[in-house]
Design a protein around this motif. Sequence first.
Motif, PDB file in Angstrom:
ATOM      1  N   ILE A 105      46.889  37.750  32.779  1.00 58.91           N
ATOM      2  CA  ILE A 105      47.108  39.141  32.386  1.00 58.91           C
ATOM      3  C   ILE A 105      46.238  39.501  31.185  1.00 58.91           C
ATOM      4  O   ILE A 105      45.677  40.602  31.124  1.00 58.91           O
ATOM      5  CB  ILE A 105      48.610  39.393  32.113  1.00 58.91           C
ATOM      6  CG1 ILE A 105      49.372  39.400  33.431  1.00 58.91           C
ATOM      7  CG2 ILE A 105      48.830  40.694  31.364  1.00 58.91           C
ATOM      8  CD1 ILE A 105      50.867  39.448  33.276  1.00 58.91           C
ATOM      9  N   VAL A 106      46.091  38.588  30.248  1.00 62.20           N
ATOM     10  CA  VAL A 106      45.222  38.836  29.098  1.00 62.20           C
ATOM     11  C   VAL A 106      43.781  39.043  29.560  1.00 62.20           C
ATOM     12  O   VAL A 106      43.083  39.956  29.101  1.00 62.20           O
ATOM     13  CB  VAL A 106      45.323  37.684  28.074  1.00 62.20           C
ATOM     14  CG1 VAL A 106      44.224  37.765  27.031  1.00 62.20           C
ATOM     15  CG2 VAL A 106      46.687  37.690  27.406  1.00 62.20           C
ATOM     16  N   ARG A 107      43.329  38.211  30.492  1.00 65.84           N
ATOM     17  CA  ARG A 107      41.961  38.366  31.034  1.00 65.84           C
ATOM     18  C   ARG A 107      41.806  39.677  31.795  1.00 65.84           C
ATOM     19  O   ARG A 107      40.785  40.346  31.701  1.00 65.84           O
ATOM     20  CB  ARG A 107      41.625  37.196  31.949  1.00 65.84           C
ATOM     21  CG  ARG A 107      41.464  35.860  31.295  1.00 65.84           C
ATOM     22  CD  ARG A 107      40.252  35.835  30.389  1.00 65.84           C
ATOM     23  NE  ARG A 107      39.045  36.240  31.080  1.00 65.84           N
ATOM     24  CZ  ARG A 107      38.070  35.448  31.452  1.00 65.84           C
ATOM     25  NH1 ARG A 107      38.132  34.177  31.169  1.00 65.84           N
ATOM     26  NH2 ARG A 107      37.019  35.914  32.081  1.00 65.84           N
ATOM     27  N   ILE A 108      42.801  40.050  32.576  1.00 67.03           N
ATOM     28  CA  ILE A 108      42.752  41.314  33.320  1.00 67.03           C
ATOM     29  C   ILE A 108      42.705  42.497  32.358  1.00 67.03           C
ATOM     30  O   ILE A 108      41.944  43.446  32.562  1.00 67.03           O
ATOM     31  CB  ILE A 108      43.953  41.419  34.293  1.00 67.03           C
ATOM     32  CG1 ILE A 108      43.776  40.428  35.434  1.00 67.03           C
ATOM     33  CG2 ILE A 108      44.117  42.837  34.817  1.00 67.03           C
ATOM     34  CD1 ILE A 108      44.994  40.284  36.308  1.00 67.03           C
ATOM     35  N   TYR A 109      43.501  42.428  31.306  1.00 65.20           N
ATOM     36  CA  TYR A 109      43.482  43.512  30.315  1.00 65.20           C
ATOM     37  C   TYR A 109      42.126  43.597  29.629  1.00 65.20           C
ATOM     38  O   TYR A 109      41.617  44.701  29.370  1.00 65.20           O
ATOM     39  CB  TYR A 109      44.590  43.312  29.282  1.00 65.20           C
ATOM     40  CG  TYR A 109      44.663  44.448  28.294  1.00 65.20           C
ATOM     41  CD1 TYR A 109      45.236  45.659  28.653  1.00 65.20           C
ATOM     42  CD2 TYR A 109      44.142  44.320  27.014  1.00 65.20           C
ATOM     43  CE1 TYR A 109      45.302  46.717  27.762  1.00 65.20           C
ATOM     44  CE2 TYR A 109      44.198  45.377  26.110  1.00 65.20           C
ATOM     45  CZ  TYR A 109      44.774  46.566  26.492  1.00 65.20           C
ATOM     46  OH  TYR A 109      44.830  47.615  25.615  1.00 65.20           O
ATOM     47  N   GLY A 110      41.532  42.456  29.340  1.00 65.01           N
ATOM     48  CA  GLY A 110      40.202  42.460  28.735  1.00 65.01           C
ATOM     49  C   GLY A 110      39.149  43.047  29.655  1.00 65.01           C
ATOM     50  O   GLY A 110      38.199  43.698  29.208  1.00 65.01           O
ATOM     51  N   GLU A 111      39.291  42.839  30.945  1.00 68.02           N
ATOM     52  CA  GLU A 111      38.316  43.328  31.921  1.00 68.02           C
ATOM     53  C   GLU A 111      38.505  44.810  32.244  1.00 68.02           C
ATOM     54  O   GLU A 111      37.538  45.562  32.312  1.00 68.02           O
ATOM     55  CB  GLU A 111      38.424  42.510  33.210  1.00 68.02           C
ATOM     56  CG  GLU A 111      37.455  42.898  34.289  1.00 68.02           C
ATOM     57  CD  GLU A 111      36.026  42.483  33.988  1.00 68.02           C
ATOM     58  OE1 GLU A 111      35.116  43.140  34.514  1.00 68.02           O
ATOM     59  OE2 GLU A 111      35.832  41.524  33.213  1.00 68.02           O
ATOM     60  N   TYR A 112      39.755  45.218  32.472  1.00 67.42           N
ATOM     61  CA  TYR A 112      40.021  46.578  32.935  1.00 67.42           C
ATOM     62  C   TYR A 112      40.573  47.504  31.853  1.00 67.42           C
ATOM     63  O   TYR A 112      40.605  48.713  32.034  1.00 67.42           O
ATOM     64  CB  TYR A 112      40.992  46.562  34.120  1.00 67.42           C
ATOM     65  CG  TYR A 112      40.413  45.900  35.344  1.00 67.42           C
ATOM     66  CD1 TYR A 112      39.492  46.563  36.136  1.00 67.42           C
ATOM     67  CD2 TYR A 112      40.782  44.609  35.694  1.00 67.42           C
ATOM     68  CE1 TYR A 112      38.948  45.969  37.260  1.00 67.42           C
ATOM     69  CE2 TYR A 112      40.249  44.001  36.819  1.00 67.42           C
ATOM     70  CZ  TYR A 112      39.334  44.682  37.588  1.00 67.42           C
ATOM     71  OH  TYR A 112      38.793  44.087  38.690  1.00 67.42           O
ATOM     72  N   GLY A 113      41.102  46.960  30.763  1.00 67.75           N
ATOM     73  CA  GLY A 113      41.645  47.796  29.697  1.00 67.75           C
ATOM     74  C   GLY A 113      43.009  48.383  29.996  1.00 67.75           C
ATOM     75  O   GLY A 113      43.476  49.258  29.285  1.00 67.75           O
ATOM     76  N   THR A 114      43.666  47.900  31.037  1.00 69.21           N
ATOM     77  CA  THR A 114      44.998  48.391  31.398  1.00 69.21           C
ATOM     78  C   THR A 114      45.769  47.269  32.091  1.00 69.21           C
ATOM     79  O   THR A 114      45.180  46.295  32.553  1.00 69.21           O
ATOM     80  CB  THR A 114      44.917  49.617  32.329  1.00 69.21           C
ATOM     81  OG1 THR A 114      46.234  50.105  32.567  1.00 69.21           O
ATOM     82  CG2 THR A 114      44.250  49.276  33.644  1.00 69.21           C
ATOM     83  N   LEU A 115      47.082  47.440  32.123  1.00 71.30           N
ATOM     84  CA  LEU A 115      47.939  46.492  32.832  1.00 71.30           C
ATOM     85  C   LEU A 115      48.611  47.141  34.035  1.00 71.30           C
ATOM     86  O   LEU A 115      49.435  46.515  34.697  1.00 71.30           O
ATOM     87  CB  LEU A 115      49.008  45.926  31.895  1.00 71.30           C
ATOM     88  CG  LEU A 115      48.485  45.093  30.732  1.00 71.30           C
ATOM     89  CD1 LEU A 115      49.629  44.652  29.834  1.00 71.30           C
ATOM     90  CD2 LEU A 115      47.717  43.897  31.229  1.00 71.30           C
ATOM     91  N   ASP A 116      48.275  48.381  34.315  1.00 67.76           N
ATOM     92  CA  ASP A 116      48.859  49.119  35.434  1.00 67.76           C
ATOM     93  C   ASP A 116      48.131  48.743  36.727  1.00 67.76           C
ATOM     94  O   ASP A 116      46.916  48.914  36.836  1.00 67.76           O
ATOM     95  CB  ASP A 116      48.750  50.611  35.171  1.00 67.76           C
ATOM     96  CG  ASP A 116      49.592  51.435  36.122  1.00 67.76           C
ATOM     97  OD1 ASP A 116      50.257  50.848  36.996  1.00 67.76           O
ATOM     98  OD2 ASP A 116      49.581  52.666  35.981  1.00 67.76           O
ATOM     99  N   THR A 117      48.878  48.253  37.708  1.00 57.48           N
ATOM    100  CA  THR A 117      48.249  47.782  38.944  1.00 57.48           C
ATOM    101  C   THR A 117      47.607  48.910  39.746  1.00 57.48           C
ATOM    102  O   THR A 117      46.600  48.682  40.418  1.00 57.48           O
ATOM    103  CB  THR A 117      49.275  47.046  39.826  1.00 57.48           C
ATOM    104  OG1 THR A 117      50.386  47.897  40.086  1.00 57.48           O
ATOM    105  CG2 THR A 117      49.740  45.771  39.168  1.00 57.48           C
ATOM    106  N   THR A 118      48.154  50.112  39.662  1.00 56.70           N
ATOM    107  CA  THR A 118      47.545  51.217  40.413  1.00 56.70           C
ATOM    108  C   THR A 118      46.183  51.584  39.835  1.00 56.70           C
ATOM    109  O   THR A 118      45.241  51.845  40.580  1.00 56.70           O
ATOM    110  CB  THR A 118      48.470  52.454  40.425  1.00 56.70           C
ATOM    111  OG1 THR A 118      48.789  52.814  39.077  1.00 56.70           O
ATOM    112  CG2 THR A 118      49.746  52.165  41.181  1.00 56.70           C
TER     113      THR A 118
END
Length: 118
Positions: A96-109
């Motif tokens: 999740i930390v990596r995903i937030y760093g890549e996309y800037g959000t935690l919302d799956t949509t």
Amino acid sequence: MIELLNERLYYLVAFLLMGIGTYMMIDKSNLVKKVIGMNVFQSGIFLFFIVIAYVSGASPPLVTAPGPYVSPLPHVLILTAIVVGVSLTAVALGLIVRIYGEYGTLDTTVIREVSEDD
């Protein structure tokens, strides 16, 4: 009826935890809330297995203890499952930390929309 409910209250709590965890994993779009839902679901599973392993009036499996005996296997399996669950949570939060760093959000949509645009 009340006595039966008191005897089976742990089953009700276990299934309630599993239901809440499943709802959180399906309904929430925030990834951290999904991980929390997974942990709630795991807690319900752990409680359920411990409850079904309970034997009324039984003693620990010692040579000096009178029978009937309680099997220690379910408790050992749940202890192992707790360790695996903590490890799974750590890996999920790391992702999740990596995903937030890549996309800037935690919302799956939002993540799905950004991924489709690429």
